[in-house]
Structure formats: structure tokens, C-alpha cells
Motif scaffolding. Structure first.
Motif, PDB file in Angstrom:
ATOM      1  N   SER A 192       0.793  -1.224   0.000  1.00 56.82           N
ATOM      2  CA  SER A 192       0.000   0.000   0.000  1.00 56.82           C
ATOM      3  C   SER A 192       0.832   1.284   0.000  1.00 56.82           C
ATOM      4  CB  SER A 192      -0.942   0.015   1.208  1.00 56.82           C
ATOM      5  OG  SER A 192      -0.218   0.018   2.423  1.00 56.82           O
ATOM      6  N   SER A 193       2.084   1.203   0.456  1.00 57.59           N
ATOM      7  CA  SER A 193       2.936   2.392   0.520  1.00 57.59           C
ATOM      8  C   SER A 193       3.842   2.454  -0.714  1.00 57.59           C
ATOM      9  CB  SER A 193       3.793   2.355   1.788  1.00 57.59           C
ATOM     10  OG  SER A 193       4.565   3.513   1.928  1.00 57.59           O
ATOM     11  N   PRO A 194       3.985   3.625  -1.299  1.00 57.48           N
ATOM     12  CA  PRO A 194       3.503   4.943  -0.856  1.00 57.48           C
ATOM     13  C   PRO A 194       2.143   5.336  -1.425  1.00 57.48           C
ATOM     14  CG  PRO A 194       4.991   5.237  -2.677  1.00 57.48           C
ATOM     15  CD  PRO A 194       4.958   3.745  -2.417  1.00 57.48           C
ATOM     16  N   ALA A 195       1.566   4.530  -2.312  1.00 56.58           N
ATOM     17  CA  ALA A 195       0.374   4.952  -3.057  1.00 56.58           C
ATOM     18  C   ALA A 195      -0.793   5.332  -2.164  1.00 56.58           C
ATOM     19  CB  ALA A 195      -0.057   3.845  -4.021  1.00 56.58           C
ATOM     20  N   ALA A 196      -0.941   4.641  -1.009  1.00 57.21           N
ATOM     21  CA  ALA A 196      -2.098   4.894  -0.156  1.00 57.21           C
ATOM     22  C   ALA A 196      -1.711   5.377   1.231  1.00 57.21           C
ATOM     23  CB  ALA A 196      -2.963   3.635  -0.059  1.00 57.21           C
ATOM     24  N   ASP A 197      -0.519   5.950   1.363  1.00 58.28           N
ATOM     25  CA  ASP A 197      -0.156   6.552   2.645  1.00 58.28           C
ATOM     26  C   ASP A 197      -1.109   7.719   2.927  1.00 58.28           C
ATOM     27  OD1 ASP A 197       1.957   4.825   2.932  1.00 58.28           O
ATOM     28  OD2 ASP A 197       3.463   6.240   2.191  1.00 58.28           O
ATOM     29  N   PHE A 198      -1.591   7.795   4.162  1.00 59.77           N
ATOM     30  CA  PHE A 198      -2.456   8.923   4.524  1.00 59.77           C
ATOM     31  C   PHE A 198      -1.597  10.178   4.596  1.00 59.77           C
ATOM     32  CE2 PHE A 198      -4.561  11.396   8.069  1.00 59.77           C
ATOM     33  CZ  PHE A 198      -5.538  11.946   7.239  1.00 59.77           C
ATOM     34  N   ASP A 199      -1.808  11.091   3.641  1.00 59.21           N
ATOM     35  CA  ASP A 199      -0.957  12.278   3.530  1.00 59.21           C
ATOM     36  C   ASP A 199      -1.757  13.379   2.825  1.00 59.21           C
ATOM     37  OD1 ASP A 199       0.962  14.204   3.068  1.00 59.21           O
ATOM     38  OD2 ASP A 199       2.496  12.788   2.390  1.00 59.21           O
ATOM     39  N   PRO A 200      -2.568  14.127   3.581  1.00 59.87           N
ATOM     40  CA  PRO A 200      -3.390  15.180   2.972  1.00 59.87           C
ATOM     41  C   PRO A 200      -2.579  16.198   2.167  1.00 59.87           C
ATOM     42  CG  PRO A 200      -4.107  14.747   5.206  1.00 59.87           C
ATOM     43  CD  PRO A 200      -2.829  13.997   5.028  1.00 59.87           C
ATOM     44  N   ASP A 201      -1.364  16.505   2.617  1.00 58.52           N
ATOM     45  CA  ASP A 201      -0.545  17.464   1.869  1.00 58.52           C
ATOM     46  C   ASP A 201      -0.183  16.910   0.494  1.00 58.52           C
ATOM     47  OD1 ASP A 201      -0.603  19.324   3.907  1.00 58.52           O
ATOM     48  OD2 ASP A 201       1.270  18.623   4.838  1.00 58.52           O
ATOM     49  N   ALA A 202       0.121  15.611   0.438  1.00 61.89           N
ATOM     50  CA  ALA A 202       0.414  14.996  -0.861  1.00 61.89           C
ATOM     51  C   ALA A 202      -0.823  15.020  -1.749  1.00 61.89           C
ATOM     52  CB  ALA A 202       0.901  13.565  -0.658  1.00 61.89           C
ATOM     53  N   ALA A 203      -1.998  14.784  -1.146  1.00 61.18           N
ATOM     54  CA  ALA A 203      -3.248  14.833  -1.915  1.00 61.18           C
ATOM     55  C   ALA A 203      -3.453  16.223  -2.506  1.00 61.18           C
ATOM     56  CB  ALA A 203      -4.420  14.449  -1.021  1.00 61.18           C
ATOM     57  N   LYS A 204      -3.230  17.254  -1.697  1.00 65.50           N
ATOM     58  CA  LYS A 204      -3.418  18.626  -2.173  1.00 65.50           C
ATOM     59  C   LYS A 204      -2.467  18.944  -3.326  1.00 65.50           C
ATOM     60  CE  LYS A 204      -4.858  20.318   2.388  1.00 65.50           C
ATOM     61  NZ  LYS A 204      -4.474  21.162   3.563  1.00 65.50           N
ATOM     62  N   LYS A 205      -1.217  18.508  -3.215  1.00 66.41           N
ATOM     63  CA  LYS A 205      -0.241  18.799  -4.267  1.00 66.41           C
ATOM     64  C   LYS A 205      -0.620  18.114  -5.575  1.00 66.41           C
ATOM     65  CE  LYS A 205       4.674  19.026  -5.301  1.00 66.41           C
ATOM     66  NZ  LYS A 205       4.447  18.749  -6.728  1.00 66.41           N
ATOM     67  N   ILE A 206      -1.084  16.857  -5.490  1.00 59.93           N
ATOM     68  CA  ILE A 206      -1.491  16.146  -6.708  1.00 59.93           C
ATOM     69  C   ILE A 206      -2.633  16.889  -7.389  1.00 59.93           C
ATOM     70  CG2 ILE A 206      -2.565  14.027  -7.577  1.00 59.93           C
ATOM     71  CD1 ILE A 206      -1.053  12.494  -5.377  1.00 59.93           C
ATOM     72  N   LEU A 207      -3.593  17.359  -6.601  1.00 61.39           N
ATOM     73  CA  LEU A 207      -4.740  18.067  -7.168  1.00 61.39           C
ATOM     74  C   LEU A 207      -4.312  19.404  -7.771  1.00 61.39           C
ATOM     75  CD1 LEU A 207      -7.427  17.307  -4.429  1.00 61.39           C
ATOM     76  CD2 LEU A 207      -7.291  16.323  -6.728  1.00 61.39           C
ATOM     77  N   GLU A 208      -3.441  20.112  -7.077  1.00 60.18           N
ATOM     78  CA  GLU A 208      -2.970  21.392  -7.591  1.00 60.18           C
ATOM     79  C   GLU A 208      -2.194  21.213  -8.893  1.00 60.18           C
ATOM     80  OE1 GLU A 208      -0.824  22.820  -4.249  1.00 60.18           O
ATOM     81  OE2 GLU A 208      -2.635  23.361  -3.122  1.00 60.18           O
ATOM     82  N   ASP A 209      -1.325  20.192  -8.936  1.00 60.98           N
ATOM     83  CA  ASP A 209      -0.561  19.922 -10.159  1.00 60.98           C
ATOM     84  C   ASP A 209      -1.486  19.501 -11.298  1.00 60.98           C
ATOM     85  OD1 ASP A 209       1.728  20.504  -8.768  1.00 60.98           O
ATOM     86  OD2 ASP A 209       2.354  18.418  -8.486  1.00 60.98           O
ATOM     87  N   ASP A 210      -2.660  18.964 -10.936  1.00 64.56           N
ATOM     88  CA  ASP A 210      -3.627  18.525 -11.943  1.00 64.56           C
ATOM     89  C   ASP A 210      -4.557  19.661 -12.383  1.00 64.56           C
ATOM     90  OD1 ASP A 210      -4.619  16.405 -13.563  1.00 64.56           O
ATOM     91  OD2 ASP A 210      -6.299  16.076 -12.182  1.00 64.56           O
TER      92      ASP A 210
END
Length: 575
Positions: free
Chosen positions: A383-401
Motif C-alpha cells: 500500500s505504501s507509498p500509493a495509499a499513505d495517509f498524507d493530505p498534503d500529498a493529496a493537495k499537491k497532486i490536485l494542484e498539479d492537476d
């Protein structure tokens, strides 16, 4: 523990009844945690602290209160709860692979091999005298059918039934609405051998889990045309073969009753009747406490706490062959894999696990694999790193998208980032999980709406056709790894309801089901799992505990370990 074959839709303990079986896997609702699939129940709310509780390990051998068949008294009526009333009783049909259906079909239909309490497939001698590989290259399996084996209408079971099932389920005719062609599409021919009771199955390509096929077997008289296959067992059970037969199917009362079949040639069943009753939400707990049913799933905190001190009750527990999960779909906004990948980081799987089990006094842990359960020898946490609980990583992916976060909800090209979660109405745990996810996604600028739909049509109208953005249910294993391949395949005739996959994954799936060596196969399954995580296919939560509150007098039933089948012939009541 037997291999986890992805969905047999489980019991209300783990997400019980949203059972979907994966063509030999069944989905189940999340009721206690879906067991494969559709059973959800109430738990403490995600935001409340839960008291410390001593956790006990689950016995991998299960707890079924065993008694030798010869010592089980004859007679008795067993009242058995279901999470939902299946709409199709043809297990191979796209709407038929549900755990609730499978439980009943094990009493009224026959498998070629049954999964025992030890997790291993054993020849079903009620149906077959033998089943052997008479050639390895090409692979040829010869089945010798029990001479006494007949359908409930008196027609002998023959090679014609095997051929009809292969013809319907091999995927070459799309008019047959099948759940999964895996295994059947590896077969080159099915022919009668020396007589009608002799079946010769020749494989065009090897298939390591050949023992999983023709289970349950259906009569050629009922499935030989697409129309018959698709609709013959829709809200009907016209022909059976087993120790029990249908007495009555009442869709209005949502009940199914079965009684011993006078045409049965094997050992007579002990019970006089079994009545299956579909009950929504926690109504089954109330029914058990009111002595209206004889057992109930207790696989979540609230359910367990309500039932643990009930009079005349045994608590039987074991690790199940199901896992609860959140499914993503590519049919709408989540066709963008970047959003799915962000959601995997935004969702805290542990908080959902806490909703599912909370203070349940049995050990559970997060599941880091889509293929293997934690009790399987091939299990690796991928599951790591794809599903690590990391809201900051989620925000960055969305912003880059391109999803900007100026307001409470992110937007892109004038559209808000809005996602829906489809859940069955009346299932408290499903609703609680949805609310937890709703709050977590809001933290990263994603608006989640919760869409509650009718429990009985949850699978047929929403999940199977992929009419959802996100959903939650359980997959139930069948004892064969190949049964899970369909969940990740891009083949339209598969149990990949979210339609998320790649050609590379398809290629590996085609290879792995041909590998007889377990270590080599396990390594390839884990390669597949790593790619599944990267695609944002789904989020496994926990391997569901199977916890059953039950009348202490019931023998040979309870918390079956893993994917073990039910031997309905010996289930009964002690004196």
C-alpha cells in the motif's frame, strides 16, 4: 487460510452482504464489515474516542461447534438472516455472484469441489466419482459424474450440463450476461466421454485453478440460451440439485425456505427446514434478541455490544475470506487517475477501520494488498507509498492537476471538484463510513455527496453497471486466487465494476492464472497488486472478522474459517 479469491459479494460482519462474488468471488454489503460484501452495521461515530479493549486473536481453524454427523439429531427448523434478497440465483450471471445467494446455493446446488475447514478444495463425491488430469499438455480434465446424481426434476446430471455451462460462461457470446469468464475462457472444448456421465474438458491454455470451475453447476435445461441463462433464475429457482430443494421464494416477504429434497441420493440432511429472511440494517439484531432468528452477524462494535451478553448465545469468531474496501469508478470525474491517486492519500483508512471494528474484541489490522489477505502466505503490504495517509500529498497532486483551492471546494475550468459516494440505504455503518470520508475529502477541497439507494438493487442497478463514483462494500473469497482476477481486468465481462485497469495488468492476469508453482504465482500476483495500487483502483480497509452470535444448540455452523463452504447436510441442533 485458503487463497483469497476476491469477491463472494460475506456476512453482516464485515460488510457482509454486499456480496459480490467475482465470478467466484462474491461481493457483500458492509454490515459488520462486509464479509464480500453487503452488510454494514452501526458503530461508534468516527469522531468519538473508543475505550481501550483487549484484543483476542482470531482462531484460523474457526469455530463451528463441530459434531459427528451420526450424533446430530434429526429435525429442527433453522431461521437464518440475509442482508438482502438476491434478484438472480444463477451464480454465473452478472447479478448472481452474491454471498447471500451463495449461502443458500450451497444447500440446493452442487459444486465439483468444496472448500473444507482446512481451506483446501476436496472432491464433492455427491456430484462426482472422480475428477482427474488425464493429460498435462494440453491440460485435459476428465470428470466421472456420480451415477445417482439427478436434478430436482428427476433429469440425470450429465456432460450436457457441463457443456452448457462452459458455452454460456466462456465469454464468446456477449448475449450471455456473465459475471466473469475466467477459467471458462481457457477451455477449448467440453465433450461427452464414454457415456453421458463422463465429461472430458480440454484446455486451450493452462488454468491452474481448474478445480474452481462448474461450481455451482446448473442444468442445461435452464441455461442453454442467453435468455434462459439471464432470466431463468431471476427471482426464481426453477431447478436445483442438492440435499435441499426450494420450498418457497417470497419476494414480497423477502424470504426463502428450503426443505429436504426427496430425490436426493446422498446422506440425508439433519434439518427439516431452513428459512432465510432478508432484514435491513440492524433489524437482524432486533430479530435475534426477540428470538425470531437463530443467529446473527456481530462483526462491528455496536452489533457486538448489543449481542455479547444476550441470553442463550454463543459468540463464534474466525478470520473470514473477505475484505472491506472503497471502490472507485472511472465512469465520471474519477476517470482522471490523478484525482483517484489524490483521494487515496486524503482518505485515512485507519479511521474507517475504527468505524468498522471499533471496540470489537478481536485483532484486526489494515490490509495492504488487493489479492492476498493477511493470513495468506503470499501477503505483502504494497500500500505504501500509493495509499499513505498524507493530505498534503493529496493537495499537491490536485494542484498539479489544475484543481485550484481558492474556495472550500477546488475547481478547474469552471467546474467544482465534486464526487459522490453511493451506499445502500438503511445500513448504518455504510453511512458512517461515508460521513468520515466526506469530512476527510473536505479537508483537501473535494466535495463529497452521499447517495443512498435501495439495498436490494444496490448491486444490480448501481455497482454492477458501474453507476457510481465511489462506493463501499466487501469482497468475499472463494478459496481460489484466479477467482479474483476478474476484479482487475478491463474485460467488459468482469467484476471490475469501476472499469479501472490497464493492458499491462491484463497481460499479467492472463499469465498468472496459468502458473502452477505457488511461489512464482505469488510473486506475479504481488507485481499486479503494486500496479493496481498505482492506478487508484480501490482502497482495501481490513480483512473482515467473521463474528457470529448463535444459538448454542446449533452444531456444525458458526464462524467458518476463510472461504470454507457450509456442509448443510450436517448442520443441525444438539439435544
Amino acid at each position: 487460510m485458503p487463497p483469497f479469491q476476491a469477491p463472494q459479494p460475506a456476512y453482516r460482519d464485515s460488510m457482509h452482504s454486499m456480496q459480490k462474488i467475482r465470478r467466484r468471488t462474491a461481493p457483500a454489503l458492509i454490515a459488520g464489515v462486509v464479509g464480500i460484501a453487503l452488510a454494514l452495521t452501526g458503530c461508534t461515530s468516527g469522531g468519538e474516542a473508543t475505550p481501550e479493549v483487549t484484543k483476542q486473536p482470531l482462531d484460523p481453524a474457526g469455530d463451528v461447534n463441530p459434531m459427528d454427523a451420526a450424533d446430530v439429531p434429526q429435525g429442527g427448523e433453522l431461521r437464518f438472516p440475509l442482508d438482502s434478497l438476491p434478484t438472480n440465483w444463477n451464480y454465473g450471471q452478472v447479478d448472481g455472484a452474491l454471498d447471500d445467494a451463495s449461502i443458500i446455493e450451497q444447500a440446493i446446488m452442487l459444486k465439483t469441489f468444496n472448500i473444507g475447514l482446512d481451506g483446501a478444495p476436496a472432491l464433492n463425491t455427491d456430484l462426482l466419482d472422480s475428477a482427474e488430469a488425464v493429460s498435462e499438455d494440453p491440460l485435459v480434465i476428465e470428470y466421472k459424474i456420480n451415477p445417482d446424481a439427478v436434478w430436482s426434476d428427476g433429469v440425470p446430471i450429465t456432460a450436457a450440463d457441463f457443456k452448457a455451462q462452459w458455452t454460456a460462461q466462456n465469454g464468446t457470446n456477449e448475449e450471455y450476461l456473465i459475471g466473469d469468464p475466467t477459467g471458462y475462457n481457457s477451455i477449448g472444448s467440453v465433450e461427452q466421454g464414454t457415456d453421458p456421465k463422463d465429461v472430458v474438458v480440454t484446455y486451450a491454455t493452462p488454468f491452474s485453478d481448474w478445480k474452481s470451475l462448474f461450481s455451482p453447476l446448473y442444468p442445461a435445461s435452464q441455461i442453454s440460451t442467453p435468455e434462459a441463462f439471464n432470466t431463468g433464475y431471476a427471482d426464481a429457482i426453477p431447478v436445483t440439485a442438492g440435499p435441499f430443494k426450494l420450498e418457497k421464494l417470497d419476494t414480497s416477504a423477502r424470504t426463502v425456505s428450503i426443505v429436504p429434497d426427496e430425490n436426493w441420493w446422498g446422506d440425508a440432511p439433519k434439518l427439516d427446514r431452513v428459512i432465510f429472511i432478508a432484514l435491513d440494517g440492524d433489524a437482524d439484531i432486533d430479530a435475534y434478541l426477540n428470538n425470531e432468528i437463530d443467529l446473527v452477524s456481530a462483526g462491528s462494535s455496536d452489533r457486538y455490544e448489543r449481542i455479547a451478553t444476550a441470553d442463550d448465545t454463543d459468540i463464534r469468531a474466525a478470520p473470514s475470506a473477505s475484505y472491506s474496501h472503497i471502490d472507485f469508478s472511472s465512469s465520471g470525474i474519477l476517470a482522471d487517475e490523478k484525482i483517484r491517486q489524490a483521494l487515496q492519500h486524503a482518505i485515512n483508512r485507519q479511521s474507517i477501520a475504527d468505524v468498522l471494528v471499533g471496540t470489537l474484541p478481536f485483532e484486526t489490522s489494515l490490509l495492504g494488498n488487493h489479492i492476498f489477505l493477511g493470513t495468506d502466505s503470499g501477503y505483502v503490504d504494497n500500500s505504501s507509498p500509493a495509499a499513505d495517509f498524507d493530505p498534503d500529498a493529496a493537495k499537491k497532486i490536485l494542484e498539479d492537476d489544475g484543481w485550484t483551492g481558492d474556495g472550500a471546494v477546488r475547481s478547474k475550468d469552471g467546474a467544482d471538484l465534486e464526487v459522490s459516494m453511493t451506499i445502500p440505504a438503511g445500513i448504518p455503518t455504510s453511512n458512517q463510513i461515508a460521513q468520515v470520508v466526506q469530512a476527510q475529502l473536505a479537508d483537501v477541497g473535494v466535495k463529497l455527496s452521499i447517495d443512498e439507494v435501495d439495498v436490494d438493487s444496490f448491486f444490480s442497478d448501481y455497482i454492477t453497471p458501474g453507476a457510481f463514483d465511489m462506493t463501499v462494500f466487501s469482497w468475499v473469497g472463494t478459496g481460489y486466487y484466479a477467482a479474483g482476477a476478474s476484479i482487475f481486468s478491463t474485460d467488459p465481462q468482469s467484476q471490475n465494476y469501476g472499469r479501472i485497469g490497464t493492458s499491462d495488468i491484463d497481460d499479467l492476469l492472463g499469465q498468472v492464472v496459468q502458473i502452477p508453482d505457488a511461489d512464482e504465482a505469488n510473486a506475479m500476483w504481488n507485481d499486479i497488486d503494486e500496479q493496481v495500487w498505482e492506478e487508484g483502483h480501490s482502497l482495501p480497509i481490513i480483512q473482515s472478522p467473521r463474528v457470529i452470535a448463535i444459538d448454542p444448540k446449533i452444531v456444525n455452523y458458526g464462524a467458518r474459517p476463510g472461504a470454507a463452504d457450509i456442509d448443510w447436510k450436517i448442520v443441525g441442533f444438539s439435544k
